[in-house]
Scaffold this motif. Sequence first.
Motif, PDB file in Angstrom:
ATOM      1  N   ILE A 129       0.838  -1.205   0.000  1.00 42.55           N
ATOM      2  CA  ILE A 129       0.000   0.000   0.000  1.00 42.55           C
ATOM      3  C   ILE A 129       0.870   1.250   0.000  1.00 42.55           C
ATOM      4  N   THR A 130       1.912   1.256   0.852  1.00 46.76           N
ATOM      5  CA  THR A 130       2.824   2.405   0.872  1.00 46.76           C
ATOM      6  C   THR A 130       3.474   2.602  -0.484  1.00 46.76           C
ATOM      7  N   ALA A 131       3.976   1.512  -1.075  1.00 42.62           N
ATOM      8  CA  ALA A 131       4.637   1.600  -2.380  1.00 42.62           C
ATOM      9  C   ALA A 131       3.687   2.092  -3.460  1.00 42.62           C
ATOM     10  N   SER A 132       2.414   1.695  -3.367  1.00 46.00           N
ATOM     11  CA  SER A 132       1.443   2.086  -4.402  1.00 46.00           C
ATOM     12  C   SER A 132       1.149   3.582  -4.389  1.00 46.00           C
ATOM     13  N   ASN A 133       1.470   4.242  -3.273  1.00 40.58           N
ATOM     14  CA  ASN A 133       1.226   5.681  -3.165  1.00 40.58           C
ATOM     15  C   ASN A 133       2.479   6.525  -3.410  1.00 40.58           C
ATOM     16  N   MET A 300       8.203   6.778   6.117  1.00 39.46           N
ATOM     17  CA  MET A 300       6.785   6.778   6.447  1.00 39.46           C
ATOM     18  C   MET A 300       6.597   7.026   7.943  1.00 39.46           C
ATOM     19  N   GLY A 301       5.532   7.753   8.291  1.00 41.18           N
ATOM     20  CA  GLY A 301       5.192   7.960   9.692  1.00 41.18           C
ATOM     21  C   GLY A 301       5.773   9.239  10.263  1.00 41.18           C
ATOM     22  N   THR A 302       5.881   9.286  11.589  1.00 41.50           N
ATOM     23  CA  THR A 302       6.329  10.506  12.274  1.00 41.50           C
ATOM     24  C   THR A 302       7.489  10.247  13.223  1.00 41.50           C
ATOM     25  N   ASP A 303       8.142   9.087  13.135  1.00 40.12           N
ATOM     26  CA  ASP A 303       9.253   8.806  14.040  1.00 40.12           C
ATOM     27  C   ASP A 303      10.321   9.883  13.883  1.00 40.12           C
ATOM     28  N   GLY A 304      10.744  10.441  14.992  1.00 41.40           N
ATOM     29  CA  GLY A 304      11.742  11.514  14.985  1.00 41.40           C
ATOM     30  C   GLY A 304      11.170  12.856  15.370  1.00 41.40           C
ATOM     31  N   LEU A 305       9.869  13.038  15.203  1.00 41.00           N
ATOM     32  CA  LEU A 305       9.245  14.339  15.498  1.00 41.00           C
ATOM     33  C   LEU A 305       9.381  14.710  16.965  1.00 41.00           C
ATOM     34  N   GLU A 324      10.072  17.720   0.038  1.00 41.66           N
ATOM     35  CA  GLU A 324       9.116  16.706  -0.414  1.00 41.66           C
ATOM     36  C   GLU A 324       9.484  16.063  -1.741  1.00 41.66           C
ATOM     37  N   LYS A 325       9.866  16.851  -2.719  1.00 43.69           N
ATOM     38  CA  LYS A 325      10.047  16.321  -4.074  1.00 43.69           C
ATOM     39  C   LYS A 325      11.122  15.248  -4.167  1.00 43.69           C
ATOM     40  N   SER A 326      12.100  15.279  -3.283  1.00 40.30           N
ATOM     41  CA  SER A 326      13.176  14.288  -3.353  1.00 40.30           C
ATOM     42  C   SER A 326      12.964  13.119  -2.399  1.00 40.30           C
ATOM     43  N   CYS A 327      11.866  13.114  -1.639  1.00 44.75           N
ATOM     44  CA  CYS A 327      11.556  12.009  -0.726  1.00 44.75           C
ATOM     45  C   CYS A 327      10.831  10.890  -1.471  1.00 44.75           C
ATOM     46  N   VAL A 328      11.188   9.654  -1.181  1.00 45.98           N
ATOM     47  CA  VAL A 328      10.403   8.527  -1.669  1.00 45.98           C
ATOM     48  C   VAL A 328       9.067   8.512  -0.929  1.00 45.98           C
ATOM     49  N   VAL A 329       9.120   8.710   0.391  1.00 47.31           N
ATOM     50  CA  VAL A 329       7.919   8.859   1.212  1.00 47.31           C
ATOM     51  C   VAL A 329       8.110  10.094   2.091  1.00 47.31           C
TER      52      VAL A 329
END
Length: 362
Positions: A129-133, A300-305, A324-329
């Motif tokens: 699901i993550t990969a599909s997005n 993915m997620g918020t780990d580190g915030l 954002e543009k250079s992030c995979v997620v």
Amino acid sequence: MIKKKKILVIDDSAFMRRVISDIINSDNRLIVVGTAKNGKEGLRKIKELNPDVITTDIEMPTMNGLEMIKILMETTPKPVLVISAFTKEGADTTIKALELGAVDFITKPENIFKINKEETKKQILEKIITASNIRNLPHKNIKNIRKDIKNIEKNTIKKESIKEYGKYLRKIVAIGTSTGGPRALQEVLPYIPKTLPASYVIVQHMPPGFTKSLSERLNSLSDITVKEAKDKDILYPGVAYIAPGDYHILIEKANNSSDYWIRLSSSPPVAGHRPSVNVMFNSLIETNFNDIIGVIMTGMGTDGLEGMKNLKRKKNAFIIAQEEKSCVVYGMPRAVIEAGIADVVVPLHKIAKEIIKVVEVF
């Protein structure tokens, strides 16, 4: 009506093709549109069926998964999930697959008949699901990275003699990343010169058995030393320590010494993660380091915030976030940026330059 994401399953085992297809088809958001028994057939099916995500084995006859991923990424890039064997050789080829452009991987149970376990099924579905997005696939191929690495100015300090320079350690760079991280780290660590008076501590969400291969690969590409962290490793400048899979990494004062060292912990996962980026960041709050640079990258997620909020408030840490543009997620950087605690937001290829600049003047 929800439009189902189309998945292509590539594996030379008819049993694995059937089991993985059944798992995928059990989710009403997904549908297996085809299967293939090797990379060559897979490429043909990709062209014919235009899937949203491809899952692939690595070791296959005629054309293996690595060859298939390389051709795919050079022609029509699509999200690829690797189904990887849990062995040293499997870990090495998985890291190679991520380097070539695969977005993530799933480990096969040692007993393949256990692949139907609920935990494994849940992991497979979540990662698909993550990969599909994913919209921002890795855009820079490894040939360019290697070419650029040759342009790094080398110095005369050998990796083996780095302990002589422990007294110059002044700063800590703490990096957190997840999905897309192994490849992203290849666009950061190889560009950092080992003469900077900083140590680098890294959490990359990854299961046990794979961080050693990742460390070895990054070390072979980098000017600095990159190693899988061990308990009680003393922090030295010019060395990057990657948290081993399934262990939290903490930075603490070494016993009866002015040095700092790594402590590894098998305490429970935090928000589902071990290692946890938050645990690493929070441990730095208890140190005497005042010059702390936090870097948050694709994942993915918020780990580190939470940890970055604490570092900013208590240590006035300098925070670098990947744009954002250079992030995979774009999950982990987004959380930090939207919280308003990032000092700079830069594309992936500028993170190393930003680290160098901040370490030199911070």
